[in-house]
Write a protein that holds these residues in place. Structure first.
Motif, PDB file in Angstrom:
ATOM      1  N   ASP A 130      44.589  -4.465  84.997  1.00 48.87           N
ATOM      2  CA  ASP A 130      43.261  -5.073  85.008  1.00 48.87           C
ATOM      3  C   ASP A 130      43.248  -6.530  85.463  1.00 48.87           C
ATOM      4  O   ASP A 130      42.455  -6.902  86.316  1.00 48.87           O
ATOM      5  CB  ASP A 130      42.649  -4.947  83.600  1.00 48.87           C
ATOM      6  N   TYR A 149      44.025  -6.860  89.246  1.00 51.47           N
ATOM      7  CA  TYR A 149      42.958  -6.329  90.092  1.00 51.47           C
ATOM      8  C   TYR A 149      41.704  -7.199  90.032  1.00 51.47           C
ATOM      9  O   TYR A 149      40.996  -7.336  91.013  1.00 51.47           O
ATOM     10  CB  TYR A 149      42.639  -4.869  89.734  1.00 51.47           C
ATOM     11  N   ARG A 150      41.446  -7.791  88.891  1.00 50.83           N
ATOM     12  CA  ARG A 150      40.300  -8.708  88.814  1.00 50.83           C
ATOM     13  C   ARG A 150      40.567  -9.974  89.633  1.00 50.83           C
ATOM     14  O   ARG A 150      39.657 -10.521  90.236  1.00 50.83           O
ATOM     15  CB  ARG A 150      39.962  -9.030  87.371  1.00 50.83           C
ATOM     16  N   GLN A 203      42.670  -0.022  85.675  1.00 50.58           N
ATOM     17  CA  GLN A 203      42.618  -0.349  84.250  1.00 50.58           C
ATOM     18  C   GLN A 203      43.989  -0.791  83.733  1.00 50.58           C
ATOM     19  O   GLN A 203      44.098  -1.710  82.928  1.00 50.58           O
ATOM     20  CB  GLN A 203      42.094   0.847  83.461  1.00 50.58           C
TER      21      GLN A 203
END
Length: 148
Positions: A52, A55-56, A49
């Motif tokens: 974010d 990581y996406r 998170q």
């Protein structure tokens, strides 16, 4: 039914395709839907998170590797560059991120576990990729460009 290119691929290479298909897809999905894999209230979920966007991006890469692996089932040799890319990016990540942290004594357990998993992919890429097919294609392209 297997195509002629599937039947000419070594069994280890076919295993690599399945390993990537399930592993990459699973990790890719975990970047977008951590609740599906039980990562909702963990340190890993908090870390995802916090970073974010990155990581996406990584999840997108892993999902694309998984999707390419599904396509590779019908033409494994044609998709071998996907696995060369996998070998390269994972090797670069281990050499530039994990190894320096390990040598400095500050590799956290999550990165260590990821490095161990990545190393299994690297080992299988080195062992199972159809290097004769890949290198023959590189030599053929180089020869055709030289003759132009």
């Amino acid at each position: 039914m297997m195509s002629s290119s599937t039947s000419s691929a070594r069994p280890g290479y076919i295993f690599l395709i399945y390993y990537t298909m399930f592993g990459a897809t699973g990790f890719g999905v975990s970047m977008f839907l951590p609740e599906l894999v039980g990562l909702v209230h963990t340190e890993w979920a908090d870390h995802i998170q916090l970073y974010d966007v990155w990581y996406r991006c990584l999840g997108s890469l892993w999902l694309s590797m998984g999707a390419a692996s599904v396509l590779a089932l019908s033409h494994p040799l044609r998709f071998s560059p996907v696995y060369v890319c996998q070998l390269l990016y994972k090797s670069i990540w281990i050499c530039t991120t994990c190894l320096p942290r390990f040598l400095q004594g500050n590799l956290n357990p999550m990165d260590g576990a990821a490095a161990l998993l990545m190393t299994t992919f690297i080992a299988m890429d080195v062992m199972f990729l159809p290097w004769d097919y890949i290198l023959n294609g590189v030599v053929t392209v180089a020869k055709s460009q030289k003759s132009e």
